[in-house]
Design a protein around this motif. Sequence first.
Motif, PDB file in Angstrom:
ATOM      1  N   ASP A 234       0.836  -1.204   0.000  1.00  0.00           N
ATOM      2  CA  ASP A 234       0.000   0.000   0.000  1.00  0.00           C
ATOM      3  C   ASP A 234       0.866   1.247   0.000  1.00  0.00           C
ATOM      4  N   ASP A 235       2.105   1.081   0.441  1.00  0.00           N
ATOM      5  CA  ASP A 235       3.005   2.224   0.584  1.00  0.00           C
ATOM      6  C   ASP A 235       4.251   1.962  -0.273  1.00  0.00           C
ATOM      7  N   PHE A 236       4.513   2.871  -1.206  1.00  0.00           N
ATOM      8  CA  PHE A 236       5.605   2.650  -2.159  1.00  0.00           C
ATOM      9  C   PHE A 236       6.974   2.619  -1.473  1.00  0.00           C
ATOM     10  N   MET A 237       7.107   3.399  -0.364  1.00  0.00           N
ATOM     11  CA  MET A 237       8.384   3.411   0.369  1.00  0.00           C
ATOM     12  C   MET A 237       8.653   2.023   0.967  1.00  0.00           C
ATOM     13  N   ASN A 238       7.605   1.401   1.491  1.00  0.00           N
ATOM     14  CA  ASN A 238       7.767   0.043   2.041  1.00  0.00           C
ATOM     15  C   ASN A 238       8.206  -0.926   0.954  1.00  0.00           C
ATOM     16  N   LEU A 239       7.647  -0.724  -0.234  1.00  0.00           N
ATOM     17  CA  LEU A 239       8.028  -1.595  -1.363  1.00  0.00           C
ATOM     18  C   LEU A 239       9.531  -1.436  -1.644  1.00  0.00           C
ATOM     19  N   LYS A 244      15.203  -3.645  -1.266  1.00  0.00           N
ATOM     20  CA  LYS A 244      16.624  -3.613  -0.865  1.00  0.00           C
ATOM     21  C   LYS A 244      17.012  -4.851  -0.065  1.00  0.00           C
ATOM     22  N   THR A 245      16.065  -5.365   0.724  1.00  0.00           N
ATOM     23  CA  THR A 245      16.430  -6.467   1.622  1.00  0.00           C
ATOM     24  C   THR A 245      16.326  -7.851   0.962  1.00  0.00           C
ATOM     25  N   SER A 246      15.514  -7.962  -0.106  1.00  0.00           N
ATOM     26  CA  SER A 246      15.306  -9.287  -0.708  1.00  0.00           C
ATOM     27  C   SER A 246      16.350  -9.562  -1.792  1.00  0.00           C
ATOM     28  N   SER A 247      16.887 -10.773  -1.765  1.00  0.00           N
ATOM     29  CA  SER A 247      17.921 -11.113  -2.756  1.00  0.00           C
ATOM     30  C   SER A 247      17.325 -11.872  -3.942  1.00  0.00           C
ATOM     31  N   LYS A 248      16.009 -12.003  -3.967  1.00  0.00           N
ATOM     32  CA  LYS A 248      15.338 -12.764  -5.031  1.00  0.00           C
ATOM     33  C   LYS A 248      15.359 -11.993  -6.352  1.00  0.00           C
ATOM     34  N   LYS A 249      15.157 -12.726  -7.470  1.00  0.00           N
ATOM     35  CA  LYS A 249      15.034 -12.064  -8.772  1.00  0.00           C
ATOM     36  C   LYS A 249      13.639 -11.426  -8.832  1.00  0.00           C
ATOM     37  N   LYS A 250      13.614 -10.073  -8.985  1.00  0.00           N
ATOM     38  CA  LYS A 250      12.347  -9.357  -8.780  1.00  0.00           C
ATOM     39  C   LYS A 250      11.980  -8.449  -9.937  1.00  0.00           C
ATOM     40  N   VAL A 251      10.678  -8.087  -9.978  1.00  0.00           N
ATOM     41  CA  VAL A 251      10.243  -7.010 -10.860  1.00  0.00           C
ATOM     42  C   VAL A 251       9.292  -6.136 -10.039  1.00  0.00           C
ATOM     43  N   ILE A 252       9.301  -4.821 -10.324  1.00  0.00           N
ATOM     44  CA  ILE A 252       8.363  -3.914  -9.655  1.00  0.00           C
ATOM     45  C   ILE A 252       7.304  -3.475 -10.663  1.00  0.00           C
ATOM     46  N   LEU A 253       6.032  -3.657 -10.303  1.00  0.00           N
ATOM     47  CA  LEU A 253       4.948  -3.129 -11.131  1.00  0.00           C
ATOM     48  C   LEU A 253       4.415  -1.878 -10.431  1.00  0.00           C
ATOM     49  N   SER A 254       4.510  -0.749 -11.122  1.00  0.00           N
ATOM     50  CA  SER A 254       4.083   0.509 -10.512  1.00  0.00           C
ATOM     51  C   SER A 254       3.818   1.522 -11.608  1.00  0.00           C
ATOM     52  N   GLN A 255       2.879   2.438 -11.338  1.00  0.00           N
ATOM     53  CA  GLN A 255       2.609   3.508 -12.314  1.00  0.00           C
ATOM     54  C   GLN A 255       3.682   4.589 -12.214  1.00  0.00           C
ATOM     55  N   LYS A 256       4.545   4.510 -11.203  1.00  0.00           N
ATOM     56  CA  LYS A 256       5.555   5.559 -11.041  1.00  0.00           C
ATOM     57  C   LYS A 256       6.642   5.399 -12.101  1.00  0.00           C
ATOM     58  N   GLU A 257       7.195   6.524 -12.503  1.00  0.00           N
ATOM     59  CA  GLU A 257       8.176   6.533 -13.589  1.00  0.00           C
ATOM     60  C   GLU A 257       9.339   5.582 -13.325  1.00  0.00           C
ATOM     61  N   GLY A 258       9.779   4.918 -14.360  1.00  0.00           N
ATOM     62  CA  GLY A 258      10.933   4.045 -14.225  1.00  0.00           C
ATOM     63  C   GLY A 258      10.560   2.604 -13.900  1.00  0.00           C
ATOM     64  N   HIS A 259       9.265   2.335 -13.709  1.00  0.00           N
ATOM     65  CA  HIS A 259       8.835   0.967 -13.397  1.00  0.00           C
ATOM     66  C   HIS A 259       7.852   0.479 -14.454  1.00  0.00           C
ATOM     67  N   THR A 260       7.458  -0.779 -14.343  1.00  0.00           N
ATOM     68  CA  THR A 260       6.537  -1.346 -15.337  1.00  0.00           C
ATOM     69  C   THR A 260       5.095  -1.009 -14.951  1.00  0.00           C
TER      70      THR A 260
END
Length: 304
Positions: A234-239, A244-260
Motif C-alpha cells: 500500500d506504501d511505495f516506500m515500504n516496497l 533492498k532487503t530481498s535477494s530474489k530475482k524481482k520485478v516492480i509493477l508501478s505507475q511511477k516513472e521508471g517501473h513497469t
Amino acid sequence: MQTKILAKEELSLAISALRNGNVVAIPTETVYGLAARLDNETAIEKIFYSKQRPQDNPLIVHIASMDMVADLAVDIPKSFYQLADAFFPGPLTLVLRKNPLVSDQITAGQSTIAIRMPYHELARKIIEKVGVPLVAPSANLSGKPSPTTSLDVYEDMKGKIPYIVEGGRSTCGIESTIVDLSSDQPRLLRPGSITKKEIEKVLQSSLEKPLPNVTVPGMKYRHYSPTAKVLLFDDFMNLLDYEKTSSKKKVILSQKEGHTPFSATNIFSLFRIADRMKIEEILIDCSEVIEEGLINRLTKASSQ
Ligand code: TXA
Ligand code: MG
C-alpha cells in the motif's frame, strides 16, 4: 496431437471441429476460452481433463443471441433482461435458475446456470455457425493466470487441443463480471470490467456480496497465480525498503516513472512474462487507486 493457431480466414476448421465434438480455444474480449458444444458430454469431459479442472467447478455457457436463453434457464427475472439490454454482448455473466434439461455436467450439479454473450466478433460468429451455445472456461491450466493471447493458450494447451483461433489480444484482460440473479437479491460473485456501480445503476438497487454460508464453487480454488510470489504494497516506500532487503530475482509493477506500469488489460500477461523470465517475486505498488476487478485479481494472486 498437433495444436494449430488458426487465422480468421481458417475459421471454418474451428467451426467443424466444434460441431464434431472437439475442444477448440476461442478468443473473447475478456480472456481466451476453451470451448465445446454444450450438448456433447465427451467434449465437455475433454475440457475438464485438458485444464485439469476440478469436476465441481461449473462452466459458463456462451450464447450468440438472446433466443438461446430460453432452453437454458427458467423463472428468468426482469433484471436479467435489463442487464442484458445494457451490457450484452459484453464482459458480463449472469447466473439464472437452470432449465432441468441442461446437463448437470455443465453446472456441476448446481440448480443454477451462468450465461454470457461475448462481445468479440469471432466468438459470436463461431457460436452462431456451430448453431448451439458453447461452454467455455478460461483456456489456462487450472490455477495459472488466464490467457489473453493465442500464445498464452498455446503455452498451456499445446498437444491437448487441435485448434486455437487467433483473435488478437483480449481487450479487457480479466474475466467477466459475474452477477447472480437466481434468488431475490442480486449478488456480485466476481468483479470485472463492468463495475458494481454500473450494474446497480441499471438495476436501481444495490448488489450484495455472495452469501457467506454458500460456497460458490469457483471461489474456493486458488486462481490467477503466477509461479512467482506476488507481494502487494500500500506504501511505495515500504516496497522500496523490501526491494533492498530481498535477494530474489524481482520485478516492480508501478505507475511511477521508471517501473513497469500495470492495468487490468495487461496484468495476466505480465504474470506470464514474469514466469517465462523466471522472476521469483513480483512487487506491486498499490498506493494509487486500483479498479475493483484488478484489485480482486491482485489479492487472489497474492494470497497463499
Ligand atoms: O470472461 C469469462 O467469464 C471467461 C471467458 C472465456 O468467457 N470465462 C471464465 O470461465 O472465466 P471460468 O470457468 O474460468 O470461470 C467461471 C467462473 C468460475 O469461478 C465458476 O465457478 C463460476 O464462474 N460459475 C460458473 N457457473 C456458475 C454458477 N452456476 N453459479 C456460480 N458460479 C458459477
Ligand atoms: Mg478461469
